[in-house]
Design an enzyme around this catalytic site. Structure first.
Site, PDB file in Angstrom:
ATOM      1  N   GLN A  39       0.672  -1.167   0.003  1.00  0.00           N
ATOM      2  CA  GLN A  39      -0.052  -0.172  -0.165  1.00  0.00           C
ATOM      3  C   GLN A  39       0.844   1.181   0.086  1.00  0.00           C
ATOM      4  O   GLN A  39       0.458   2.165  -0.579  1.00  0.00           O
ATOM      5  CB  GLN A  39      -0.940  -0.232   1.098  1.00  0.00           C
ATOM      6  CG  GLN A  39      -1.758   1.253   1.458  1.00  0.00           C
ATOM      7  CD  GLN A  39      -2.805   1.131   2.511  1.00  0.00           C
ATOM      8  OE1 GLN A  39      -3.366   0.060   2.893  1.00  0.00           O
ATOM      9  NE2 GLN A  39      -3.015   2.097   3.227  1.00  0.00           N
ATOM     10  N   ARG A 111      13.986  -4.142  13.331  1.00  0.00           N
ATOM     11  CA  ARG A 111      12.743  -4.410  12.355  1.00  0.00           C
ATOM     12  C   ARG A 111      13.073  -4.173  11.025  1.00  0.00           C
ATOM     13  O   ARG A 111      13.010  -4.766  10.046  1.00  0.00           O
ATOM     14  CB  ARG A 111      11.423  -3.704  12.993  1.00  0.00           C
ATOM     15  CG  ARG A 111      10.352  -4.177  12.034  1.00  0.00           C
ATOM     16  CD  ARG A 111       9.103  -3.551  12.635  1.00  0.00           C
ATOM     17  NE  ARG A 111       8.540  -4.183  13.632  1.00  0.00           N
ATOM     18  CZ  ARG A 111       7.814  -5.119  13.879  1.00  0.00           C
ATOM     19  NH1 ARG A 111       7.203  -5.751  12.864  1.00  0.00           N
ATOM     20  NH2 ARG A 111       7.495  -5.881  15.009  1.00  0.00           N
ATOM     21  N   TYR A 219      17.770  -3.969  25.411  1.00  0.00           N
ATOM     22  CA  TYR A 219      18.552  -4.826  24.635  1.00  0.00           C
ATOM     23  C   TYR A 219      19.348  -4.072  23.432  1.00  0.00           C
ATOM     24  O   TYR A 219      19.022  -3.199  22.877  1.00  0.00           O
ATOM     25  CB  TYR A 219      17.843  -6.014  24.195  1.00  0.00           C
ATOM     26  CG  TYR A 219      17.064  -6.006  23.163  1.00  0.00           C
ATOM     27  CD1 TYR A 219      17.117  -5.788  21.776  1.00  0.00           C
ATOM     28  CD2 TYR A 219      15.553  -6.174  23.751  1.00  0.00           C
ATOM     29  CE1 TYR A 219      15.944  -5.918  20.909  1.00  0.00           C
ATOM     30  CE2 TYR A 219      14.595  -6.170  22.849  1.00  0.00           C
ATOM     31  CZ  TYR A 219      14.814  -5.772  21.465  1.00  0.00           C
ATOM     32  OH  TYR A 219      13.643  -6.067  20.429  1.00  0.00           O
TER      33      TYR A 219
END
Length: 421
Positions: A39, A111, A219
Protein backbone atom coordinates in the site's frame (compact mmCIF):
# COMPACT_ATOMS: atom_id res chain seq x y z
CA UNK A 1 9.37 -0.59 -8.87
CA UNK A 2 6.76 -1.45 -11.43
CA UNK A 3 3.24 -0.16 -11.14
CA UNK A 4 1.70 -2.50 -13.72
CA UNK A 5 2.00 -6.29 -13.58
CA UNK A 6 4.24 -7.62 -16.34
CA UNK A 7 2.57 -11.05 -16.62
CA UNK A 8 0.19 -13.27 -14.74
CA UNK A 9 1.58 -14.34 -11.37
CA UNK A 10 1.03 -17.74 -9.82
CA UNK A 11 0.63 -16.11 -6.40
CA UNK A 12 -0.31 -12.61 -5.30
CA UNK A 13 0.74 -11.44 -1.85
CA UNK A 14 -1.05 -8.40 -0.44
CA UNK A 15 1.15 -6.64 2.10
CA UNK A 16 4.86 -5.96 1.91
CA UNK A 17 5.74 -6.25 5.58
CA UNK A 18 7.92 -8.94 7.11
CA UNK A 19 5.27 -11.64 6.76
CA UNK A 20 4.36 -10.81 3.18
CA UNK A 21 7.98 -10.67 2.00
CA UNK A 22 8.89 -13.87 3.84
CA UNK A 23 5.95 -15.67 2.21
CA UNK A 24 6.90 -14.32 -1.21
CA UNK A 25 10.46 -15.56 -0.74
CA UNK A 26 9.32 -18.99 0.46
CA UNK A 27 7.07 -19.49 -2.56
CA UNK A 28 9.51 -18.07 -5.09
CA UNK A 29 12.02 -20.64 -3.84
CA UNK A 30 9.50 -23.22 -5.06
CA UNK A 31 9.77 -21.83 -8.60
CA UNK A 32 6.51 -19.90 -8.41
CA UNK A 33 5.93 -16.49 -9.95
CA UNK A 34 5.05 -14.19 -7.05
CA UNK A 35 3.86 -10.59 -7.06
CA UNK A 36 3.72 -8.51 -3.87
CA UNK A 37 1.45 -5.47 -3.58
CA UNK A 38 2.30 -2.87 -0.95
CA UNK A 39 0.00 0.00 0.00
CA UNK A 40 2.79 2.45 0.84
CA UNK A 41 4.79 4.35 -1.80
CA UNK A 42 7.91 2.38 -0.82
CA UNK A 43 8.72 -0.88 0.91
CA UNK A 44 9.86 -0.26 4.48
CA UNK A 45 9.23 -0.91 8.17
CA UNK A 46 8.79 1.29 11.22
CA UNK A 47 9.44 0.47 14.86
CA UNK A 48 12.55 -0.63 16.67
CA UNK A 49 13.81 -4.02 17.85
CA UNK A 50 12.68 -7.58 17.24
CA UNK A 51 13.63 -10.76 19.06
CA UNK A 52 14.11 -13.80 16.84
CA UNK A 53 14.05 -17.11 18.69
CA UNK A 54 15.51 -20.38 17.33
CA UNK A 55 12.23 -21.34 15.64
CA UNK A 56 12.83 -18.30 13.39
CA UNK A 57 16.62 -18.31 12.99
CA UNK A 58 16.27 -21.95 11.88
CA UNK A 59 14.14 -20.78 8.94
CA UNK A 60 16.42 -17.85 8.14
CA UNK A 61 19.26 -20.35 7.95
CA UNK A 62 17.25 -22.47 5.49
CA UNK A 63 16.88 -19.37 3.33
CA UNK A 64 20.59 -18.60 3.52
CA UNK A 65 19.91 -15.36 5.43
CA UNK A 66 21.06 -16.13 8.97
CA UNK A 67 24.64 -14.92 8.56
CA UNK A 68 23.44 -11.57 7.22
CA UNK A 69 20.90 -11.24 10.03
CA UNK A 70 23.54 -12.03 12.65
CA UNK A 71 25.90 -9.47 11.13
CA UNK A 72 23.24 -6.75 11.38
CA UNK A 73 21.88 -7.76 14.78
CA UNK A 74 23.20 -8.98 18.12
CA UNK A 75 23.49 -12.47 19.60
CA UNK A 76 22.79 -11.68 23.28
CA UNK A 77 24.21 -13.75 26.11
CA UNK A 78 21.10 -14.05 28.30
CA UNK A 79 17.47 -13.11 28.70
CA UNK A 80 17.19 -11.81 32.24
CA UNK A 81 13.92 -11.08 34.00
CA UNK A 82 13.98 -8.64 36.91
CA UNK A 83 11.44 -7.10 39.23
CA UNK A 84 10.71 -3.56 38.05
CA UNK A 85 10.21 -2.27 41.58
CA UNK A 86 13.35 -3.53 43.36
CA UNK A 87 15.49 -4.53 40.32
CA UNK A 88 16.10 -7.98 41.80
CA UNK A 89 16.78 -10.80 39.32
CA UNK A 90 13.94 -13.31 39.04
CA UNK A 91 15.12 -15.79 36.39
CA UNK A 92 17.14 -16.04 33.19
CA UNK A 93 17.72 -18.02 30.02
CA UNK A 94 21.34 -18.76 29.12
CA UNK A 95 21.16 -18.12 25.37
CA UNK A 96 24.41 -19.89 24.58
CA UNK A 97 23.07 -23.04 26.20
CA UNK A 98 19.72 -22.45 24.51
CA UNK A 99 21.49 -22.38 21.13
CA UNK A 100 23.14 -25.72 21.90
CA UNK A 101 19.75 -27.19 22.80
CA UNK A 102 17.85 -26.03 19.72
CA UNK A 103 20.69 -25.82 17.21
CA UNK A 104 20.10 -22.18 16.28
CA UNK A 105 20.77 -18.86 18.01
CA UNK A 106 18.55 -16.31 19.69
CA UNK A 107 19.00 -13.05 17.78
CA UNK A 108 17.88 -9.47 18.32
CA UNK A 109 17.68 -7.18 15.30
CA UNK A 110 16.20 -3.87 14.24
CA UNK A 111 12.85 -4.43 12.53
CA UNK A 112 13.90 -2.39 9.50
CA UNK A 113 17.10 -4.45 9.17
CA UNK A 114 15.17 -7.73 9.04
CA UNK A 115 12.72 -6.22 6.57
CA UNK A 116 15.64 -5.06 4.41
CA UNK A 117 17.19 -8.54 4.45
CA UNK A 118 13.93 -10.07 3.23
CA UNK A 119 13.37 -7.33 0.65
CA UNK A 120 16.81 -7.81 -0.87
CA UNK A 121 16.32 -11.60 -0.90
CA UNK A 122 13.01 -11.16 -2.74
CA UNK A 123 14.64 -8.86 -5.29
CA UNK A 124 17.42 -11.40 -5.90
CA UNK A 125 14.85 -14.18 -6.26
CA UNK A 126 12.83 -12.28 -8.86
CA UNK A 127 9.75 -11.43 -6.82
CA UNK A 128 7.77 -8.65 -8.51
CA UNK A 129 7.32 -5.77 -6.06
CA UNK A 130 4.54 -3.25 -6.66
CA UNK A 131 3.97 -0.17 -4.49
CA UNK A 132 1.13 2.38 -4.12
CA UNK A 133 -1.46 -0.40 -4.19
CA UNK A 134 -4.29 -0.07 -1.67
CA UNK A 135 -6.23 -3.34 -1.79
CA UNK A 136 -9.94 -2.85 -1.14
CA UNK A 137 -11.50 -6.23 -1.98
CA UNK A 138 -10.75 -9.93 -2.40
CA UNK A 139 -12.87 -12.44 -4.32
CA UNK A 140 -12.58 -16.00 -5.51
CA UNK A 141 -12.76 -16.82 -9.20
CA UNK A 142 -13.15 -20.03 -11.17
CA UNK A 143 -9.40 -20.38 -11.62
CA UNK A 144 -8.11 -18.79 -8.44
CA UNK A 145 -8.70 -15.43 -6.76
CA UNK A 146 -8.80 -11.74 -7.57
CA UNK A 147 -7.79 -8.58 -5.72
CA UNK A 148 -9.14 -5.11 -6.41
CA UNK A 149 -7.46 -1.80 -5.65
CA UNK A 150 -8.64 1.67 -4.74
CA UNK A 151 -7.51 3.11 -8.08
CA UNK A 152 -9.67 0.68 -10.05
CA UNK A 153 -6.99 -1.88 -10.92
CA UNK A 154 -7.50 -5.60 -10.41
CA UNK A 155 -5.24 -8.63 -10.58
CA UNK A 156 -5.74 -12.38 -10.50
CA UNK A 157 -3.65 -15.41 -9.59
CA UNK A 158 -4.04 -19.05 -8.63
CA UNK A 159 -3.59 -18.07 -4.98
CA UNK A 160 -3.91 -14.80 -3.09
CA UNK A 161 -2.14 -14.50 0.26
CA UNK A 162 -3.57 -11.76 2.47
CA UNK A 163 -0.72 -10.48 4.63
CA UNK A 164 -2.58 -7.23 5.20
CA UNK A 165 -2.12 -6.92 8.93
CA UNK A 166 -4.21 -6.32 12.03
CA UNK A 167 -6.96 -4.53 10.09
CA UNK A 168 -7.09 -7.13 7.31
CA UNK A 169 -9.73 -6.65 4.63
CA UNK A 170 -9.53 -10.32 3.66
CA UNK A 171 -10.27 -11.49 7.21
CA UNK A 172 -13.80 -10.18 6.75
CA UNK A 173 -14.40 -13.05 4.30
CA UNK A 174 -14.01 -15.49 7.19
CA UNK A 175 -15.18 -13.75 10.35
CA UNK A 176 -16.79 -10.49 11.39
CA UNK A 177 -14.64 -9.59 14.34
CA UNK A 178 -12.73 -6.56 15.57
CA UNK A 179 -9.30 -6.05 17.13
CA UNK A 180 -9.30 -6.55 20.91
CA UNK A 181 -7.78 -3.72 22.94
CA UNK A 182 -5.62 -4.83 25.85
CA UNK A 183 -5.71 -1.29 27.32
CA UNK A 184 -1.91 -1.48 27.26
CA UNK A 185 0.30 0.89 25.29
CA UNK A 186 3.95 0.71 24.25
CA UNK A 187 6.54 3.46 24.05
CA UNK A 188 9.80 2.75 22.25
CA UNK A 189 13.26 4.19 21.76
CA UNK A 190 16.27 3.00 19.79
CA UNK A 191 19.17 5.30 20.62
CA UNK A 192 22.94 5.35 20.00
CA UNK A 193 24.70 3.23 22.61
CA UNK A 194 26.72 6.24 23.74
CA UNK A 195 23.56 7.67 25.29
CA UNK A 196 23.25 4.76 27.73
CA UNK A 197 26.88 3.67 28.17
CA UNK A 198 27.22 5.34 31.57
CA UNK A 199 23.88 4.07 32.87
CA UNK A 200 23.16 0.87 34.79
CA UNK A 201 22.39 -1.34 31.80
CA UNK A 202 23.31 -4.76 30.39
CA UNK A 203 25.14 -4.23 27.12
CA UNK A 204 25.01 -7.85 25.94
CA UNK A 205 21.70 -9.17 27.33
CA UNK A 206 17.97 -8.88 26.84
CA UNK A 207 16.56 -7.56 30.13
CA UNK A 208 12.87 -7.48 31.03
CA UNK A 209 11.73 -5.59 34.13
CA UNK A 210 8.24 -6.80 35.13
CA UNK A 211 6.17 -4.59 37.39
CA UNK A 212 2.64 -3.79 38.57
CA UNK A 213 0.64 -3.11 35.40
CA UNK A 214 3.83 -2.26 33.50
CA UNK A 215 7.07 -3.67 32.14
CA UNK A 216 10.28 -2.36 30.60
CA UNK A 217 12.54 -4.10 28.05
CA UNK A 218 16.14 -3.28 27.08
CA UNK A 219 18.62 -4.86 24.67
CA UNK A 220 21.39 -3.87 22.24
CA UNK A 221 20.94 -3.63 18.46
CA UNK A 222 23.14 -3.31 15.38
CA UNK A 223 26.21 -4.97 16.76
CA UNK A 224 25.91 -3.00 19.99
CA UNK A 225 25.92 0.39 18.26
CA UNK A 226 22.29 1.03 19.28
CA UNK A 227 20.25 0.35 22.40
CA UNK A 228 16.59 -0.62 22.20
CA UNK A 229 14.02 0.12 24.91
CA UNK A 230 10.31 -0.63 25.19
CA UNK A 231 8.05 0.65 27.98
CA UNK A 232 4.60 -0.94 28.25
CA UNK A 233 1.85 -0.03 30.70
CA UNK A 234 -1.87 -0.29 31.33
CA UNK A 235 -3.71 2.94 30.55
CA UNK A 236 -6.30 4.16 33.09
CA UNK A 237 -7.81 6.32 30.34
CA UNK A 238 -8.31 3.24 28.15
CA UNK A 239 -9.98 1.39 31.03
CA UNK A 240 -12.27 4.40 31.52
CA UNK A 241 -13.23 4.39 27.84
CA UNK A 242 -11.54 7.68 26.97
CA UNK A 243 -10.36 8.15 23.39
CA UNK A 244 -7.10 9.97 24.19
CA UNK A 245 -5.25 7.20 25.99
CA UNK A 246 -1.65 6.18 26.44
CA UNK A 247 -0.36 9.75 26.69
CA UNK A 248 3.08 10.65 28.16
CA UNK A 249 1.60 11.71 31.49
CA UNK A 250 0.22 8.17 31.86
CA UNK A 251 3.64 6.76 30.99
CA UNK A 252 5.26 8.68 33.84
CA UNK A 253 2.52 7.78 36.32
CA UNK A 254 2.62 4.07 35.42
CA UNK A 255 6.36 3.80 36.15
CA UNK A 256 6.47 6.17 39.13
CA UNK A 257 7.33 3.43 41.65
CA UNK A 258 9.84 1.53 39.51
CA UNK A 259 13.57 1.18 40.20
CA UNK A 260 16.36 3.58 39.24
CA UNK A 261 17.43 1.47 36.26
CA UNK A 262 13.98 1.79 34.70
CA UNK A 263 13.74 5.48 35.57
CA UNK A 264 17.02 6.15 33.78
CA UNK A 265 15.72 4.43 30.68
CA UNK A 266 12.37 6.23 30.69
CA UNK A 267 14.13 9.54 30.17
CA UNK A 268 15.13 8.42 26.67
CA UNK A 269 11.76 7.20 25.38
CA UNK A 270 10.24 8.68 22.24
CA UNK A 271 7.32 10.73 23.57
CA UNK A 272 5.85 11.94 20.29
CA UNK A 273 4.44 8.53 19.33
CA UNK A 274 3.13 5.43 21.03
CA UNK A 275 1.63 2.12 20.00
CA UNK A 276 -1.64 0.85 21.45
CA UNK A 277 -1.58 -2.90 21.91
CA UNK A 278 -4.27 -4.98 20.22
CA UNK A 279 -4.69 -8.59 19.29
CA UNK A 280 -7.68 -10.58 17.99
CA UNK A 281 -9.41 -13.66 19.29
CA UNK A 282 -7.98 -16.76 17.59
CA UNK A 283 -9.82 -18.23 14.61
CA UNK A 284 -9.45 -21.73 13.18
CA UNK A 285 -10.38 -20.96 9.57
CA UNK A 286 -7.77 -19.06 7.58
CA UNK A 287 -8.68 -20.09 4.04
CA UNK A 288 -11.58 -19.08 1.79
CA UNK A 289 -11.29 -20.81 -1.56
CA UNK A 290 -7.98 -19.61 -2.99
CA UNK A 291 -7.56 -16.76 -0.50
CA UNK A 292 -5.39 -17.47 2.55
CA UNK A 293 -4.65 -15.31 5.58
CA UNK A 294 -1.07 -15.02 6.81
CA UNK A 295 0.68 -13.20 9.65
CA UNK A 296 -1.21 -10.59 11.64
CA UNK A 297 -4.19 -10.90 9.31
CA UNK A 298 -4.68 -14.38 10.77
CA UNK A 299 -3.19 -14.22 14.28
CA UNK A 300 -2.18 -10.81 15.62
CA UNK A 301 -0.73 -11.41 19.11
CA UNK A 302 0.17 -9.26 22.05
CA UNK A 303 3.92 -8.90 22.19
CA UNK A 304 4.79 -10.79 25.36
CA UNK A 305 5.98 -13.96 23.61
CA UNK A 306 8.05 -12.01 21.05
CA UNK A 307 6.59 -14.29 18.38
CA UNK A 308 4.51 -12.01 16.14
CA UNK A 309 6.96 -11.60 13.25
CA UNK A 310 8.21 -15.14 13.81
CA UNK A 311 4.76 -16.68 13.36
CA UNK A 312 4.36 -14.78 10.09
CA UNK A 313 7.71 -16.09 8.83
CA UNK A 314 6.73 -19.60 9.91
CA UNK A 315 3.43 -19.33 8.00
CA UNK A 316 5.23 -18.73 4.72
CA UNK A 317 7.78 -21.46 5.37
CA UNK A 318 5.03 -24.02 6.06
CA UNK A 319 3.26 -23.09 2.81
CA UNK A 320 6.50 -23.45 0.89
CA UNK A 321 7.30 -26.83 2.41
CA UNK A 322 3.87 -28.23 1.59
CA UNK A 323 4.18 -27.00 -1.98
CA UNK A 324 7.55 -28.74 -2.27
CA UNK A 325 6.11 -31.97 -0.85
CA UNK A 326 3.38 -32.47 -3.44
CA UNK A 327 3.89 -30.15 -6.40
CA UNK A 328 3.54 -31.59 -9.90
CA UNK A 329 5.57 -30.33 -12.84
CA UNK A 330 4.61 -26.95 -14.26
CA UNK A 331 2.49 -27.40 -17.39
CA UNK A 332 1.54 -24.61 -19.77
CA UNK A 333 0.63 -21.48 -17.84
CA UNK A 334 -0.24 -23.35 -14.67
CA UNK A 335 1.94 -23.66 -11.59
CA UNK A 336 1.35 -27.39 -11.14
CA UNK A 337 0.43 -26.87 -7.48
CA UNK A 338 -2.49 -28.75 -5.96
CA UNK A 339 -3.64 -25.75 -3.96
CA UNK A 340 -6.48 -27.60 -2.28
CA UNK A 341 -4.03 -30.04 -0.69
CA UNK A 342 -1.52 -27.33 0.21
CA UNK A 343 -4.07 -25.02 1.82
CA UNK A 344 -5.72 -27.88 3.72
CA UNK A 345 -2.34 -28.85 5.16
CA UNK A 346 -1.57 -25.22 6.04
CA UNK A 347 -4.90 -24.79 7.79
CA UNK A 348 -4.54 -28.11 9.60
CA UNK A 349 -1.42 -27.04 11.50
CA UNK A 350 -0.94 -23.28 11.67
CA UNK A 351 -4.16 -22.02 13.31
CA UNK A 352 -3.82 -24.27 16.35
CA UNK A 353 -0.16 -23.41 16.88
CA UNK A 354 -0.86 -19.70 16.59
CA UNK A 355 -3.87 -19.98 18.89
CA UNK A 356 -1.53 -21.35 21.53
CA UNK A 357 0.83 -18.43 21.07
CA UNK A 358 -1.92 -15.78 21.13
CA UNK A 359 -3.51 -17.27 24.26
CA UNK A 360 -0.16 -17.76 26.00
CA UNK A 361 0.84 -14.17 25.21
CA UNK A 362 -2.30 -12.95 26.94
CA UNK A 363 -1.58 -15.11 30.00
CA UNK A 364 2.10 -14.13 30.02
CA UNK A 365 1.13 -10.46 30.00
CA UNK A 366 -1.09 -11.01 33.01
CA UNK A 367 1.76 -12.78 34.82
CA UNK A 368 4.24 -9.99 34.12
CA UNK A 369 1.93 -7.29 35.44
CA UNK A 370 0.79 -8.75 38.77
CA UNK A 371 0.65 -6.63 41.91
CA UNK A 372 0.36 -7.25 45.63
CA UNK A 373 0.53 -10.79 47.02
CA UNK A 374 0.30 -12.32 43.55
CA UNK A 375 3.41 -10.41 42.50
CA UNK A 376 5.26 -11.87 45.49
CA UNK A 377 4.06 -15.38 44.58
CA UNK A 378 5.12 -14.92 40.95
CA UNK A 379 8.56 -13.72 41.98
CA UNK A 380 9.03 -16.71 44.25
CA UNK A 381 8.06 -19.14 41.47
CA UNK A 382 10.43 -17.51 39.00
CA UNK A 383 13.33 -17.43 41.45
CA UNK A 384 12.83 -21.15 42.11
CA UNK A 385 13.13 -22.01 38.42
CA UNK A 386 16.27 -23.85 37.29
CA UNK A 387 18.07 -21.71 34.69
CA UNK A 388 18.40 -24.79 32.48
CA UNK A 389 14.78 -25.90 32.71
CA UNK A 390 13.37 -25.61 29.19
CA UNK A 391 9.98 -27.17 29.85
CA UNK A 392 8.26 -23.81 29.34
CA UNK A 393 9.85 -23.04 25.96
CA UNK A 394 10.38 -26.40 24.23
CA UNK A 395 6.95 -26.15 22.63
CA UNK A 396 7.77 -22.84 20.95
CA UNK A 397 11.53 -22.84 20.21
CA UNK A 398 11.73 -26.28 18.60
CA UNK A 399 11.29 -27.01 14.88
CA UNK A 400 8.19 -25.54 13.24
CA UNK A 401 5.57 -28.26 12.81
CA UNK A 402 4.41 -29.13 9.29
CA UNK A 403 1.49 -31.24 10.47
CA UNK A 404 -0.50 -31.54 13.72
CA UNK A 405 1.34 -34.71 14.75
CA UNK A 406 4.63 -32.79 14.88
CA UNK A 407 3.29 -30.08 17.17
CA UNK A 408 5.13 -30.18 20.49
CA UNK A 409 3.25 -30.78 23.72
CA UNK A 410 2.30 -27.60 25.55
CA UNK A 411 3.85 -26.73 28.90
CA UNK A 412 1.83 -27.04 32.09
CA UNK A 413 1.46 -23.72 33.96
CA UNK A 414 2.39 -23.69 37.64
CA UNK A 415 -0.33 -22.20 39.86
CA UNK A 416 0.85 -19.17 41.83
CA UNK A 417 -0.38 -20.83 44.98
CA UNK A 418 2.44 -23.39 44.69
CA UNK A 419 5.06 -20.66 45.17
CA UNK A 420 7.64 -21.53 47.85
CA UNK A 421 7.03 -18.52 50.10
Amino acid sequence: MERSPSARADVIVVGGGIGGLAAALALTRQDLRVRVYEQAPAFGEVGAGLQLAPNCTRILDRYGLLAEAASLGVLPGNIIMKDAVDAGELTRLDLRDLERRYGYPYLVIHRSDLHGILLRACERAGVELVTDSHCTAYENTGAGARVRFADGRADEAELVIAADGLHSVARELLVRDEPVSSAYVAYRAAVPFEEVATRDIHDKDVVVYVGPHCHFVQYPLRGGAMFNQVAVFESPKALAGEEDWGTPDELDAAFATTCDQVQQGLALMWRDRWWRMYDRDPITTWVSGRIALLGDAAHPPLQYMAQGAIMAIEDGWVLGEHIAAQRARRSGNGSGVDWGTVLAAYEAVRPEHCRRVVDTARSWGELWHLDGVRRVQRNALLRARDTYDYSFVDWIYGPTALNPEEEAEMFRPLPLETAPL
